[in-house]
Scaffold this active site. Structure first.
Site, mmCIF file in Angstrom:
data_model
loop_
_atom_site.group_PDB
_atom_site.id
_atom_site.type_symbol
_atom_site.label_atom_id
_atom_site.label_comp_id
_atom_site.label_asym_id
_atom_site.label_seq_id
_atom_site.Cartn_x
_atom_site.Cartn_y
_atom_site.Cartn_z
ATOM 1 N N HIS A 38 0.814 -1.220 0.000
ATOM 2 C CA HIS A 38 0.000 0.000 0.000
ATOM 3 C C HIS A 38 0.845 1.267 0.000
ATOM 4 C CE1 HIS A 38 -3.715 -2.204 0.484
ATOM 5 N NE2 HIS A 38 -3.211 -2.854 1.519
ATOM 6 N N GLU A 143 -6.067 -12.613 5.846
ATOM 7 C CA GLU A 143 -6.950 -11.456 5.714
ATOM 8 C C GLU A 143 -8.096 -11.709 4.734
ATOM 9 O OE1 GLU A 143 -4.561 -8.185 4.393
ATOM 10 O OE2 GLU A 143 -3.512 -9.370 2.877
ATOM 11 N N ASP A 169 -8.619 -5.977 5.637
ATOM 12 C CA ASP A 169 -9.035 -6.718 4.450
ATOM 13 C C ASP A 169 -9.940 -7.890 4.809
ATOM 14 O OD1 ASP A 169 -8.087 -5.358 2.219
ATOM 15 O OD2 ASP A 169 -6.075 -6.172 2.432
#
Length: 249
Positions: A38, A143, A169
């Site tokens: 990210h 996740e 997530d």
């Protein structure tokens, strides 16, 4: 640290400036997770973070963009002590990430002329290979629903010693609210802790959400910590200046 009963605490690093990693290390964080999933870090800035972590005696892990052998190899060649692999949903996927991290047939490519090997000559390569295969950490991120359903098998993979519970997530994959439905996530977490520990592995999670009984954890990220401190400092001093009469009046 874990074997001594002390759970390591780290933070995710989103910023590209290696001074951030040095600052977290000097503050006492045990590890950092340099974020290439990210965050905007490229391989050059990642190397800077790794060097800063090593110089300040904290452990540099890197979250890769995906479970891709090429990305894993490049990250480890850059000197990362371990990798965090997103969205691992099966034992086969965990084993694939592990294989990509090991110097073996069909695994990580051999190259002495890289940061991790300290540009080794032939007489030091064997030690690097041994040390890397024994010590590089592979951390599957759990996740997704598939990851939760396969957690027992993932944690049982030989060489997978740690997993990380990715609540954001996971909440999205389950179609629930990360904050409003945190109680449900805590229930899933509690079951996950039991499953992972039964397999002899260790599990970590973001701290501050009620996830108890884990072995290690992370405190936010560098930039969220910065913003929290900035907001608190501004509020404190803005309030002080609002009470100060102008021009002595």
């Amino acid at each position: 640290m874990i074997s001594a009963g002390c759970g390591p605490v780290g933070s995710f690093v989103m910023a590209t400036d290696a001074a951030v990693t040095a600052t977290l290390a000097s503050a006492g964080y045990d590890f950092v997770v340099i974020d290439r999933e990210h965050g905007p870090n490229d391989i050059r800035s990642t190397i800077g973070h790794i060097r800063a972590a090593e110089a300040n005696r904290t452990i540099p892990l890197v979250r890769v963009l995906e479970n891709n052998p090429g990305q894993i190899q490049a990250t480890l060649d850059a000197g990362a002590h371990g990798i965090v692999v997103p969205k691992v949903g099966s034992a086969a996927e965990a084993a694939a990430a592990l294989k990509a991290s090991r110097y073996e047939r069909g695994g990580r490519g051999m190259c002495p002329a890289v940061e991790a090997a300290r540009w080794s000559a032939g007489d030091t390569w064997a030690e690097h290979r041994r040390s890397s295969n024994e010590n590089v950490i592979v951390v599957p991120l759990i996740e997704t629903r598939a990851g939760i359903d396969s957690l027992r098998d993932i944690a049982a993979v030989d060489g997978i010693d740690f997993v990380f519970f990715g609540l954001a997530d996971l909440a999205q994959d389950l179609g629930i609210d990360m904050y409003g439905d945190v109680g449900r996530l805590v229930d899933i977490w509690n079951e996950a802790v039991e499953v992972v520990h039964e397999q002899g592995a260790r599990i970590g999670a973001p701290l501050g959400y009620g996830f108890e009984g884990g072995d290690f954890g992370t405190v936010e990220s560098d930039l969220t910590l910065l913003k929290s401190a900035a907001v608190a400092g501004l509020a404190r001093h803005r309030d002080a200046t609002s009470r100060t009469p102008a021009n002595g009046a």
